[in-house]
Design an enzyme around this catalytic site. Structure first.
Site, short mmCIF file in Angstrom:
data_model
loop_
_atom_site.label_atom_id
_atom_site.label_comp_id
_atom_site.label_asym_id
_atom_site.label_seq_id
_atom_site.Cartn_x
_atom_site.Cartn_y
_atom_site.Cartn_z
N LYS A 33 61.75 93.99 59.20
CA LYS A 33 60.53 93.19 58.95
C LYS A 33 60.63 91.92 59.77
CE LYS A 33 59.67 90.90 54.89
NZ LYS A 33 59.63 89.49 55.34
N ASP A 36 65.29 87.81 53.93
CA ASP A 36 66.10 86.64 54.31
C ASP A 36 66.02 85.56 53.23
OD1 ASP A 36 63.52 85.84 54.81
OD2 ASP A 36 63.90 85.08 56.82
N SER A 37 65.24 85.83 52.17
CA SER A 37 65.29 84.98 50.99
C SER A 37 66.70 84.93 50.42
CB SER A 37 64.31 85.49 49.91
OG SER A 37 64.51 86.87 49.69
N GLU A 61 51.78 87.26 52.28
CA GLU A 61 52.37 86.31 51.32
C GLU A 61 51.49 85.08 51.14
OE1 GLU A 61 56.49 85.29 51.94
OE2 GLU A 61 56.44 83.76 50.35
N ASP A 99 65.06 92.17 56.81
CA ASP A 99 64.40 91.05 57.48
C ASP A 99 65.15 90.67 58.75
OD1 ASP A 99 62.01 90.12 56.47
OD2 ASP A 99 62.96 88.86 54.94
O1 KIV Z 1 62.63 87.26 52.33
C1 KIV Z 1 61.94 87.80 51.45
O2 KIV Z 1 62.39 88.04 50.32
C2 KIV Z 1 60.57 88.14 51.78
C3 KIV Z 1 59.66 88.44 50.64
C4 KIV Z 1 59.28 87.17 50.01
C5 KIV Z 1 58.49 89.23 51.07
O3 KIV Z 1 60.20 88.12 52.91
#
Ligand code: KIV
Length: 290
Positions: A137, A68-69, A206, A107
């Site tokens: 995730k 979700d980044s 993290e 995510d």
């Molecule tokens: O959203 C994301 O990219 C993540 C990573 C930082 C592990 O959760």
């Protein structure tokens, strides 16, 4: 039967080389962990948000994370909080279409799973149905253990995410590394063991200090995947745009393997210059009549 996940190399820009092989699975990732010592073959994970990037990364990775980044990286949002299920499904499907080897993990965005295990199941089922991905995730520890167990019991492989959990930025007050106090350390370790015991097949850790990552890696039965969590983890993940040097500022834990931003700027400048001076296009880029 054609499905939305079929990669049509006649009509897309797809160039899947080498030839597609059997995709890795969540159980295969879990099976790498055989005891308290770090796994023999570290798990390689990168984020991907588009089909073309997935094609490029896939042969080199075990897992592709549609993180979700993407809220910040792709959409320019201030945090991951506004990211929607629709965004995750659209990008998730693109990454599945562009990959053939890695386990694709998507995510669960903020607000799509916290209310109840049933709510989480509905969201996760939608993600898997609409994308063809193999796993989801979700962020959180003890409070999410029941949800993780609920999903796993119903056929949804789950990756946990503990330590610095960006969706909790409003509670944490920022993105600083965690676990510097005894109390925080105990909490993060409890979070990690509850999610792992609930059946997560991998655990992202993290932004924590090294001894915590080492302790969790010893204590949980699934591979740990670190981001800003030292070399003590069973694998590593980075945000692709960070490691390619797309941003001027990145966190201390990021290693830049490329410096793309200045190269893109230079290419755009050269193009603009050539268009303005009419140096582009030339005869080589022009269709001529037969
Ligand atoms: O959203 C994301 O990219 C993540 C990573 C930082 C592990 O959760």
């Amino acid at each position: 039967m054609s499905t939305t996940f079929t990669l049509d190399s006649a009509t897309s820009r797809a160039t899947p080389t080498p030839a597609p092989m059997k995709r890795l699975t969540a159980p295969a990732i879990l099976a790498r962990k055989t005891g308290p010592e770090p796994v023999a073959e570290p798990v390689v994970m990168l984020t991907a948000y588009t089909a073309r990037m997935a094609q490029l990364l896939d042969p080199h990775c075990d897992m592709l994370l549609v993180g979700d980044s993407l809220g910040q990286v792709i959409y320019g949002l201030p945090s991951t909080i506004p990211v929607s299920l629709e965004m995750m499904c659209a990008h998730g499907a693109a990454v599945v279409r562009g990959s053939w080897h890695s386990v694709v993990v998507i995510d669960m965005p903020f607000g799509s799973y916290e209310a109840s295990p049933q709510h989480a199941f509905a969201s996760a089922a939608r993600i898997l149905k609409e994308t063809g991905a193999a796993a989801v995730k979700l962020e959180g520890g003890e409070a999410m253990a029941e949800t993780v167990a609920f999903l796993v019991a119903r056929g949804i492989p789950v990756v946990g995410h503990v330590g610095l959990t960006p969706q909790a930025v409003n509670m944490l007050g920022g993105y600083a590394a965690r676990g510097r106090s005894q109390v925080e350390e105990q909490k993060i370790v409890r979070d990690a063991t509850s999610v792992a015991d609930a059946g997560a097949f991998a655990l992202v850790i993290e932004g924590v200090v090294e001894p915590i990552a080492a302790r969790i890696t010893r204590e949980v039965a699934c591979p740990t995947i670190g981001i800003g969590a030292s070399a003590q983890c069973d694998g590593q993940v980075l945000v692709i745009d960070d490691m390619l040097g797309m941003f001027e500022r990145t966190a201390r834990f990021v290693k830049r393997y490329e410096d793309l931003a200045p190269r893109i700027t230079a290419a755009a400048q050269a193009y603009a210059c050539e268009v303005r001076s009419r140096a582009f296009p030339t005869a080589a880029e022009t269709y001529a009549p037969k």
